[in-house]
Design a protein around this motif. Structure first.
Motif, PDB file in Angstrom:
ATOM      1  N   ALA A 292       0.839  -1.206   0.000  1.00  8.27           N
ATOM      2  CA  ALA A 292       0.000   0.000   0.000  1.00  8.27           C
ATOM      3  C   ALA A 292       0.871   1.253   0.000  1.00  8.27           C
ATOM      4  N   MET A 293       1.956   1.202   0.774  1.00  6.17           N
ATOM      5  CA  MET A 293       2.882   2.344   0.809  1.00  6.17           C
ATOM      6  C   MET A 293       3.501   2.600  -0.573  1.00  6.17           C
ATOM      7  N   LEU A 294       3.906   1.500  -1.200  1.00  4.52           N
ATOM      8  CA  LEU A 294       4.542   1.637  -2.519  1.00  4.52           C
ATOM      9  C   LEU A 294       3.565   2.218  -3.546  1.00  4.52           C
ATOM     10  N   ILE A 295       2.314   1.794  -3.452  1.00  3.40           N
ATOM     11  CA  ILE A 295       1.301   2.334  -4.382  1.00  3.40           C
ATOM     12  C   ILE A 295       1.155   3.844  -4.179  1.00  3.40           C
TER      13      ILE A 295
ATOM     14  N   LEU B 295       8.159  12.132   1.861  1.00  2.00           N
ATOM     15  CA  LEU B 295       6.925  12.668   2.430  1.00  2.00           C
ATOM     16  C   LEU B 295       5.869  11.600   2.673  1.00  2.00           C
ATOM     17  N   GLN B 296       6.060  10.426   2.119  1.00  2.00           N
ATOM     18  CA  GLN B 296       5.171   9.317   2.470  1.00  2.00           C
ATOM     19  C   GLN B 296       5.653   8.637   3.744  1.00  2.00           C
ATOM     20  N   PHE B 297       6.964   8.573   3.899  1.00  2.00           N
ATOM     21  CA  PHE B 297       7.502   7.883   5.076  1.00  2.00           C
ATOM     22  C   PHE B 297       7.439   8.740   6.337  1.00  2.00           C
ATOM     23  N   MET B 298       7.502  10.031   6.154  1.00  2.00           N
ATOM     24  CA  MET B 298       7.566  10.891   7.341  1.00  2.00           C
ATOM     25  C   MET B 298       6.348  10.720   8.265  1.00  2.00           C
ATOM     26  N   PRO B 299       5.122  10.752   7.721  1.00  2.00           N
ATOM     27  CA  PRO B 299       3.977  10.542   8.618  1.00  2.00           C
ATOM     28  C   PRO B 299       4.024   9.173   9.311  1.00  2.00           C
ATOM     29  N   GLN B 300       4.520   8.157   8.600  1.00  2.00           N
ATOM     30  CA  GLN B 300       4.610   6.819   9.213  1.00  2.00           C
ATOM     31  C   GLN B 300       5.623   6.830  10.350  1.00  2.00           C
ATOM     32  N   ALA B 301       6.726   7.541  10.126  1.00  2.00           N
ATOM     33  CA  ALA B 301       7.760   7.626  11.168  1.00  2.00           C
ATOM     34  C   ALA B 301       7.202   8.330  12.399  1.00  2.00           C
TER      35      ALA B 301
ATOM     36  N   ASN C 299       4.117   8.318  13.291  1.00  2.00           N
ATOM     37  CA  ASN C 299       3.181   7.390  13.928  1.00  2.00           C
ATOM     38  C   ASN C 299       3.899   6.424  14.870  1.00  2.00           C
ATOM     39  N   PHE C 300       5.126   6.059  14.499  1.00  2.00           N
ATOM     40  CA  PHE C 300       5.891   5.135  15.341  1.00  2.00           C
ATOM     41  C   PHE C 300       6.204   5.736  16.714  1.00  2.00           C
ATOM     42  N   LEU C 301       6.174   7.060  16.786  1.00  2.00           N
ATOM     43  CA  LEU C 301       6.466   7.706  18.079  1.00  2.00           C
ATOM     44  C   LEU C 301       5.325   7.544  19.068  1.00  2.00           C
ATOM     45  N   LYS C 302       4.168   7.087  18.530  1.00  2.00           N
ATOM     46  CA  LYS C 302       2.976   6.845  19.343  1.00  2.00           C
ATOM     47  C   LYS C 302       2.572   8.078  20.164  1.00  2.00           C
ATOM     48  N   LEU C 303       2.594   9.198  19.507  1.00  2.00           N
ATOM     49  CA  LEU C 303       2.170  10.439  20.154  1.00  2.00           C
ATOM     50  C   LEU C 303       0.652  10.535  20.068  1.00  2.00           C
TER      51      LEU C 303
ATOM     52  N   GLY D 129      -0.963  15.520  14.311  1.00  2.00           N
ATOM     53  CA  GLY D 129      -1.410  16.361  13.187  1.00  2.00           C
ATOM     54  C   GLY D 129      -0.599  17.637  13.077  1.00  2.00           C
ATOM     55  N   PRO D 130      -0.600  18.457  14.160  1.00  2.00           N
ATOM     56  CA  PRO D 130       0.184  19.698  14.089  1.00  2.00           C
ATOM     57  C   PRO D 130       1.674  19.441  13.831  1.00  2.00           C
ATOM     58  N   LEU D 131       2.197  18.342  14.411  1.00  2.00           N
ATOM     59  CA  LEU D 131       3.629  18.044  14.227  1.00  2.00           C
ATOM     60  C   LEU D 131       3.943  17.811  12.751  1.00  2.00           C
ATOM     61  N   GLN D 132       3.042  17.099  12.084  1.00  2.00           N
ATOM     62  CA  GLN D 132       3.232  16.853  10.636  1.00  2.00           C
ATOM     63  C   GLN D 132       3.252  18.163   9.866  1.00  2.00           C
ATOM     64  N   GLY D 133       2.287  19.017  10.192  1.00  2.00           N
ATOM     65  CA  GLY D 133       2.207  20.315   9.511  1.00  2.00           C
ATOM     66  C   GLY D 133       3.465  21.125   9.728  1.00  2.00           C
ATOM     67  N   ILE D 134       3.933  21.130  10.984  1.00  2.00           N
ATOM     68  CA  ILE D 134       5.146  21.909  11.299  1.00  2.00           C
ATOM     69  C   ILE D 134       6.345  21.340  10.550  1.00  2.00           C
ATOM     70  N   LEU D 135       6.430  20.011  10.529  1.00  2.00           N
ATOM     71  CA  LEU D 135       7.573  19.385   9.853  1.00  2.00           C
ATOM     72  C   LEU D 135       7.567  19.678   8.347  1.00  2.00           C
ATOM     73  N   PHE D 136       6.385  19.564   7.718  1.00  2.00           N
ATOM     74  CA  PHE D 136       6.289  19.811   6.276  1.00  2.00           C
ATOM     75  C   PHE D 136       6.678  21.254   5.955  1.00  2.00           C
ATOM     76  N   THR D 137       6.069  22.180   6.718  1.00  2.00           N
ATOM     77  CA  THR D 137       6.352  23.595   6.467  1.00  2.00           C
ATOM     78  C   THR D 137       7.813  23.895   6.763  1.00  2.00           C
ATOM     79  N   GLY D 138       8.286  23.334   7.887  1.00  2.00           N
ATOM     80  CA  GLY D 138       9.682  23.555   8.275  1.00  2.00           C
ATOM     81  C   GLY D 138      10.642  23.045   7.215  1.00  2.00           C
ATOM     82  N   LEU D 139      10.316  21.879   6.651  1.00  2.00           N
ATOM     83  CA  LEU D 139      11.184  21.308   5.616  1.00  2.00           C
ATOM     84  C   LEU D 139      11.319  22.246   4.421  1.00  2.00           C
ATOM     85  N   VAL D 140      10.165  22.766   3.994  1.00  2.00           N
ATOM     86  CA  VAL D 140      10.199  23.673   2.830  1.00  2.00           C
ATOM     87  C   VAL D 140      11.061  24.889   3.151  1.00  2.00           C
ATOM     88  N   LEU D 141      10.854  25.460   4.349  1.00  2.00           N
ATOM     89  CA  LEU D 141      11.611  26.662   4.722  1.00  2.00           C
ATOM     90  C   LEU D 141      13.106  26.356   4.809  1.00  2.00           C
ATOM     91  N   VAL D 142      13.425  25.230   5.449  1.00  2.00           N
ATOM     92  CA  VAL D 142      14.835  24.861   5.603  1.00  2.00           C
ATOM     93  C   VAL D 142      15.480  24.673   4.240  1.00  2.00           C
TER      94      VAL D 142
END
Lengths: 250, 301
Positions: B6-9, B240-246, B248-252, B258-271
């Motif tokens: 499913a991930m590969l698809i 960007l497919q693996f990041m949300p899965q990673a 999830n592994f933190l079990k937060l 949700g907010p962490l994903q948004g911050i990471l995505f936006t932060g990545l673009v800025l960085v």
């Protein structure tokens, strides 16, 4: 000498600013015309109107007897109007060779698919040889794989001229080809322009370097406020107190 | 293993989306944020026609691609004839307007979405999933190859020149409007391909999956992977497919995820925009292999 370009009552205004007012200009085969006048006189705008970079409000542009005033810029270039720009406008991401190959004039009147054919090896070789021949004319073959930004402004002017020559058109419009150029490049450009005129092209040069115009041009055209004020030899114009005052604002 | 499939698809589908978006904004220099709606046109177009007529799914996907292509031409033609800047406005209007129509129409399933989209595989189970992985993989490679073909050689030279200086490009006898239109249509058609594959995999689609914000996700993939690179968007899609899965592994708690994903995505673009604007696979700014001058030629003094 046969007529290549004729503009008839060409007019263009940007709001209240008049850049062309009833301009009638004729360029004939083998002739070099110098277009002079102070900044803002409308010289570059006239080039823009002839090549189709801006549409005219009224008037007409005739190329080899055919009205081309309604045609878009790229079609006019295909028909043989080649121009250089005041600030070179070479493509900075492409090498000198690629800049020239893009200017190769060919039948691009078909569909977009046919516009950039994967040419046969011999066609590619011919195009490269032609590009190298133009670079040879301006003595810049050593820069063939360079990016334009790696070259001095003067050398970019030479490349810009070589790119114009790739069009192989009947009409060359050269916008300040000598700006920023000195030394051997000056002589190279002069020789190239002279050779192209001898080959039967109609050439119009916008230039502030009066000695260049004097050396090269058969005819000078003085523009002021979008109008052609006088046509004649450069000597006549230099001697005219009226034109000197218009030029220098003295 | 089904999870991996499913991930590969999803990676394959997002590779198609990001690569086609890279063709439009990266190589073509065309600012458009309507990519999600062309993705939607592929999904809805293919889903609806296969439901209504029973035609084979690949034909339906081809229909969805064509629909996205034609719609993109209709959007781009008037705006590109004036100026490339108008394409941004036209694309916003088309994205928002068509999504509202989809949300408020019965034929599209309304806000609840389109369900019962016919599957491509007659069977279910691991074999079907891996077959779909292969199909999506082939489609992704096809997309990458077609973009690579377009941006190399004669076409690539023309596209680069057009992006550098459109007026000078036209002055050399090139039809910039047609070239831009072709790039936009091809990129949008490929987004339609991704949409069709998406719809026939998940078997239902909802309007929320094609919101304008997904343009930002696609842009992130392109920027992080490498704008104007062939493989960069694919790398961006993987990351960007693996990041949300990673995450999830933190079990937060979900309130944090949700907010962490948004911050990471936006932060990545800025960085990346600050430190490596051409992305992971892009050449560092200023780096270029300068070929030696030909010593046989006398340089101009």
């Amino acid at each position: 000498m046969s007529e290549v370009i004729r503009t008839r009552a060409l007019c263009k205004r940007f709001g209240g600013v008049v850049v062309a007012e009833g301009v009638n200009l004729t360029l004939t085969r083998g002739q070099i015309v110098g277009l002079i006048g102070p900044n803002g006189a409308g010289k570059t705008s006239l080039f823009n109107l002839i090549c189709g970079a801006i549409p005219a409000d009224s008037g007409s542009v005739i190329l080899n007897g055919t009205e081309i005033g309604g045609l878009p810029m790229h079609v006019r270039a295909r028909l043989g109007i080649a121009r250089s720009w005041q600030h070179n406008r070479l493509f900075p991401s492409l090498t000198v060779l690629d800049n020239l190959l893009l200017a190769q004039r060919r039948d691009r009147g078909r569909s977009l698919v046919g516009a950039y054919p994967r040419s046969h090896a011999d066609e590619k070789t011919a195009a490269r040889e032609r590009a190298m021949a133009q670079l040879e004319k301006v003595r810049m073959t050593h820069a063939v794989h360079r990016l334009p930004t790696e070259l001095s402004y003067g050398k970019q002017k030479l490349i810009s001229l070589a790119r114009v020559l790739m069009n192989d058109g009947d009409c060359l419009l050269l916008d300040e080809p000598m700006a920023g150029v000195e030394g051997p490049a000056y002589d190279s450009i002069k020789a190239v322009v002279r050779d192209e005129a001898a080959a039967g092209r109609a050439i119009c040069v916008v230039e502030h370097n009066i000695s260049f115009i004097k050396d090269l041009c058969d005819l000078a055209v003085f523009m002021f406020a979008g109008r052609i004020i006088r046509t004649g030899t450069i000597d006549e114009m230099v001697r005219s107190p009226e034109l000197t005052e218009l030029y220098f604002g003295a | 293993m089904e999870f991996v499939g499913a991930m590969l698809i999803q990676i394959g589908i997002f590779t198609i989306l990001a690569t086609s978006f890279n063709l439009i904004i990266g190589y073509g220099g065309l600012m458009s944020i309507a990519h999600p709606i062309f993705f939607a046109l592929g999904a809805y177009g293919s889903g609806l026609i296969t439901q209504a007529t029973g035609i084979p799914v690949p034909v339906g996907i081809a229909f969805g691609m064509m629909l996205a292509t034609l719609a993109s031409i209709a959007v781009a033609l008037p705006s590109l004839r004036v100026s490339g800047d108008y394409l941004v406005i036209a694309s916003i209007g088309f994205q928002l307007g068509l999504l509202q129509i989809i949300k408020n129409s019965d034929w599209s399933g309304g806000p609840g979405g389109l369900t019962n989209i016919p599957p491509m595989m007659a069977t279910v189970g691991p074999a079907a999933i891996w077959s779909y992985v292969a199909i999506v993989g082939i489609a992704a490679i096809f997309t990458i190859l077609i973009v690579r073909w377009l941006v190399s050689g004669d076409y690539g030279r023309a596209i680069t020149a057009m992006r550098d200086d459109e007026e000078a490009f036209r002055g050399l006898g090139h039809d910039a409007v047609s070239l831009k239109l072709a790039l936009f249509a091809i990129g949008s058609g490929l987004a339609g391909l991704a949409g069709g594959l998406y719809g026939h995999y998940f078997l239902f689609v909802t309007p929320e999956q094609f919101e304008i914000l997904y343009s930002a996700a696609m842009l992130t993939m392109v920027v992080v992977g490498g704008i104007r690179t062939i493989w960069g968007p694919a790398l961006g899609a993987v990351l960007l497919q693996f990041m949300p899965q990673a995450i999830n592994f933190l079990k937060l708690p979900s309130s944090v995820t949700g907010p962490l994903q948004g911050i990471l995505f936006t932060g990545l673009v800025l960085v990346f925009l600050f430190l490596r604007p051409r992305g992971l696979l892009g050449r560092a700014l200023g780096a270029r292999v300068v070929q030696e001058d030909d010593p046989t030629e006398a340089p101009l003094k």
